[in-house]
Design a protein around this motif. Structure first.
Motif, PDB file in Angstrom:
ATOM      1  N   GLY A   1     136.109  58.136  37.869  1.00 30.07           N
ATOM      2  CA  GLY A   1     137.241  57.425  37.294  1.00 30.07           C
ATOM      3  C   GLY A   1     137.020  55.932  37.195  1.00 30.07           C
ATOM      4  O   GLY A   1     137.627  55.263  36.346  1.00 30.07           O
ATOM      5  N   GLU A   2     136.150  55.401  38.054  1.00 23.82           N
ATOM      6  CA  GLU A   2     135.860  53.966  38.041  1.00 23.82           C
ATOM      7  C   GLU A   2     134.595  53.630  37.247  1.00 23.82           C
ATOM      8  O   GLU A   2     134.185  52.472  37.203  1.00 23.82           O
ATOM      9  N   GLY A   3     133.964  54.654  36.671  1.00 26.27           N
ATOM     10  CA  GLY A   3     132.745  54.421  35.914  1.00 26.27           C
ATOM     11  C   GLY A   3     131.556  54.059  36.787  1.00 26.27           C
ATOM     12  O   GLY A   3     130.615  53.385  36.321  1.00 26.27           O
ATOM     13  N   LEU A   4     131.561  54.504  38.032  1.00 26.93           N
ATOM     14  CA  LEU A   4     130.482  54.208  38.973  1.00 26.93           C
ATOM     15  C   LEU A   4     129.568  55.421  39.125  1.00 26.93           C
ATOM     16  O   LEU A   4     129.975  56.561  38.845  1.00 26.93           O
ATOM     17  N   PRO A   5     128.328  55.215  39.581  1.00 21.07           N
ATOM     18  CA  PRO A   5     127.433  56.355  39.817  1.00 21.07           C
ATOM     19  C   PRO A   5     128.032  57.322  40.836  1.00 21.07           C
ATOM     20  O   PRO A   5     128.784  56.923  41.734  1.00 21.07           O
ATOM     21  N   LEU A   6     127.683  58.592  40.713  1.00 19.55           N
ATOM     22  CA  LEU A   6     128.176  59.605  41.629  1.00 19.55           C
ATOM     23  C   LEU A   6     127.272  59.700  42.861  1.00 19.55           C
ATOM     24  O   LEU A   6     126.137  59.217  42.854  1.00 19.55           O
ATOM     25  N   VAL A   7     127.787  60.318  43.925  1.00 20.21           N
ATOM     26  CA  VAL A   7     126.993  60.535  45.129  1.00 20.21           C
ATOM     27  C   VAL A   7     126.655  62.020  45.241  1.00 20.21           C
ATOM     28  O   VAL A   7     127.399  62.885  44.760  1.00 20.21           O
ATOM     29  N   SER A   8     125.545  62.317  45.892  1.00 18.58           N
ATOM     30  CA  SER A   8     125.153  63.703  46.109  1.00 18.58           C
ATOM     31  C   SER A   8     125.983  64.307  47.241  1.00 18.58           C
ATOM     32  O   SER A   8     126.621  63.587  48.028  1.00 18.58           O
ATOM     33  N   PHE A   9     125.943  65.619  47.337  1.00 16.43           N
ATOM     34  CA  PHE A   9     126.655  66.292  48.424  1.00 16.43           C
ATOM     35  C   PHE A   9     126.139  65.822  49.775  1.00 16.43           C
ATOM     36  O   PHE A   9     126.922  65.547  50.689  1.00 16.43           O
ATOM     37  N   GLU A  10     124.813  65.713  49.915  1.00 14.49           N
ATOM     38  CA  GLU A  10     124.243  65.305  51.205  1.00 14.49           C
ATOM     39  C   GLU A  10     124.631  63.874  51.548  1.00 14.49           C
ATOM     40  O   GLU A  10     124.896  63.556  52.708  1.00 14.49           O
TER      41      GLU A  10
ATOM     42  N   ILE B   1     136.038  54.039  56.392  1.00 14.10           N
ATOM     43  CA  ILE B   1     134.591  53.860  56.559  1.00 14.10           C
ATOM     44  C   ILE B   1     133.843  54.770  55.601  1.00 14.10           C
ATOM     45  O   ILE B   1     132.787  54.387  55.069  1.00 14.10           O
ATOM     46  N   PHE B   2     134.371  55.987  55.353  1.00 15.11           N
ATOM     47  CA  PHE B   2     133.759  56.851  54.344  1.00 15.11           C
ATOM     48  C   PHE B   2     133.667  56.119  53.013  1.00 15.11           C
ATOM     49  O   PHE B   2     132.613  56.104  52.364  1.00 15.11           O
ATOM     50  N   VAL B   3     134.765  55.495  52.599  1.00 16.31           N
ATOM     51  CA  VAL B   3     134.795  54.796  51.312  1.00 16.31           C
ATOM     52  C   VAL B   3     133.852  53.596  51.330  1.00 16.31           C
ATOM     53  O   VAL B   3     133.153  53.338  50.343  1.00 16.31           O
ATOM     54  N   GLU B   4     133.809  52.864  52.420  1.00 17.82           N
ATOM     55  CA  GLU B   4     132.884  51.733  52.515  1.00 17.82           C
ATOM     56  C   GLU B   4     131.441  52.200  52.357  1.00 17.82           C
ATOM     57  O   GLU B   4     130.638  51.569  51.644  1.00 17.82           O
ATOM     58  N   ARG B   5     131.092  53.295  53.004  1.00 20.26           N
ATOM     59  CA  ARG B   5     129.728  53.835  52.894  1.00 20.26           C
ATOM     60  C   ARG B   5     129.450  54.315  51.479  1.00 20.26           C
ATOM     61  O   ARG B   5     128.360  54.108  50.933  1.00 20.26           O
ATOM     62  N   MET B   6     130.420  54.983  50.876  1.00 22.15           N
ATOM     63  CA  MET B   6     130.273  55.469  49.503  1.00 22.15           C
ATOM     64  C   MET B   6     130.077  54.303  48.538  1.00 22.15           C
ATOM     65  O   MET B   6     129.177  54.328  47.680  1.00 22.15           O
ATOM     66  N   GLU B   7     130.922  53.295  48.668  1.00 20.67           N
ATOM     67  CA  GLU B   7     130.838  52.126  47.780  1.00 20.67           C
ATOM     68  C   GLU B   7     129.491  51.431  47.919  1.00 20.67           C
ATOM     69  O   GLU B   7     128.856  51.065  46.918  1.00 20.67           O
ATOM     70  N   ARG B   8     129.051  51.262  49.163  1.00 20.08           N
ATOM     71  CA  ARG B   8     127.773  50.586  49.407  1.00 20.08           C
ATOM     72  C   ARG B   8     126.614  51.393  48.828  1.00 20.08           C
ATOM     73  O   ARG B   8     125.652  50.831  48.306  1.00 20.08           O
ATOM     74  N   ALA B   9     126.719  52.726  48.897  1.00 18.68           N
ATOM     75  CA  ALA B   9     125.644  53.585  48.382  1.00 18.68           C
ATOM     76  C   ALA B   9     125.492  53.466  46.870  1.00 18.68           C
ATOM     77  O   ALA B   9     124.376  53.533  46.344  1.00 18.68           O
ATOM     78  N   VAL B  10     126.605  53.268  46.157  1.00 11.17           N
ATOM     79  CA  VAL B  10     126.525  53.275  44.689  1.00 11.17           C
ATOM     80  C   VAL B  10     126.506  51.883  44.075  1.00 11.17           C
ATOM     81  O   VAL B  10     126.128  51.729  42.904  1.00 11.17           O
TER      82      VAL B  10
END
Length: 219
Positions: A29-38, A50-59
């Motif tokens: 929805g934000e036009g950002l890269p997706l993350v893998s299941f792992e 913290i989940f969101v912070e980690r997700m944001e930092r990853a992409v």
């Protein structure tokens, strides 16, 4: 021992597929890269923020506070409705029912925020099973701070020597150790560390074995 307190995600339920779907719904929805299941699974354990912070930092490679706030709000929107692919670990329902029938009080101590926690409990018809529920946003601090676990114990009207805490992760093990609580490690959850290197009094990979461990004070 009068009560058993459980973690939720990775301990009683495998919600990783729905968490992954919620994460990618936000990112798409934000036009950002997706993350893998792992990747998504590895972000679980320290609460939604913290989940969101980690997700944001990853992409994106960094965290920007305003963007993090926005992504967090969007994630919670999807997270509260993410039940379709969540499954209960084998044997859990029978164990919870048996413990209730035997007179044990049951508590829940999770880093999942309260609204998605209440939503998934209602979805599973588990509202009636737990006497006290503390979520990741119930207090000013979350696990591995021991305060949430102690709050459940207090809410049950018990003391730490009267309970066993069951969890699956490094966060749960650290919480129990800092509280001085007896800890049973479910090894089929979301941990990253070898079980033998984690704090626990006993460990198990099959819920059919849990009742015997709970009855054995030497375990």
């Amino acid at each position: 021992m009068k009560a058993v307190i459980f973690d939720l995600d990775g301990t009683l339920i495998d919600s990783a597929p729905d968490i992954h779907a919620a994460a990618n719904a936000v990112l798409q929805g934000e036009g950002l890269p997706l993350v893998s299941f792992e990747q998504s699974r590895s972000f679980v354990g320290r609460g939604a923020r913290i989940f969101v912070e980690r997700m944001e930092r990853a992409v994106t490679g960094e965290n920007e506070p305003a963007r993090t706030d926005h992504l967090h709000a969007r994630f919670l929107h999807f997270y509260e409705r993410a039940h379709e692919n969540t499954r209960i670990y084998p044997g859990v329902v029978e164990v919870l029912e048996d413990l209730r029938a035997e007179g044990f009080a049951l508590g829940l101590c999770t880093n999942k925020p309260m609204r998605p926690t209440r939503a998934v409990l209602a979805h599973l018809d588990w509202d009636r099973l737990f006497d006290v529920v503390i979520g990741g946003d119930s207090l000013a601090v979350a696990k591995p701070d021991p305060a949430p676990l102690i709050a459940v114990v207090d809410g049950l009207g018990l003391t730490l020597p009267q309970i066993t805490y069951i969890g699956d992760s490094e966060t749960d093990a650290e919480t129990a150790q800092r509280a001085g609580a007896r800890f049973g490690l479910f090894t089929e959850g979301y941990r990253h560390t070898a079980p033998e290197d984690m704090y626990h009094q006993f460990r198990f990979d099959d819920y059919n074995l849990l009742t015997e461990y709970l009855k054995d004070p030497a375990a």
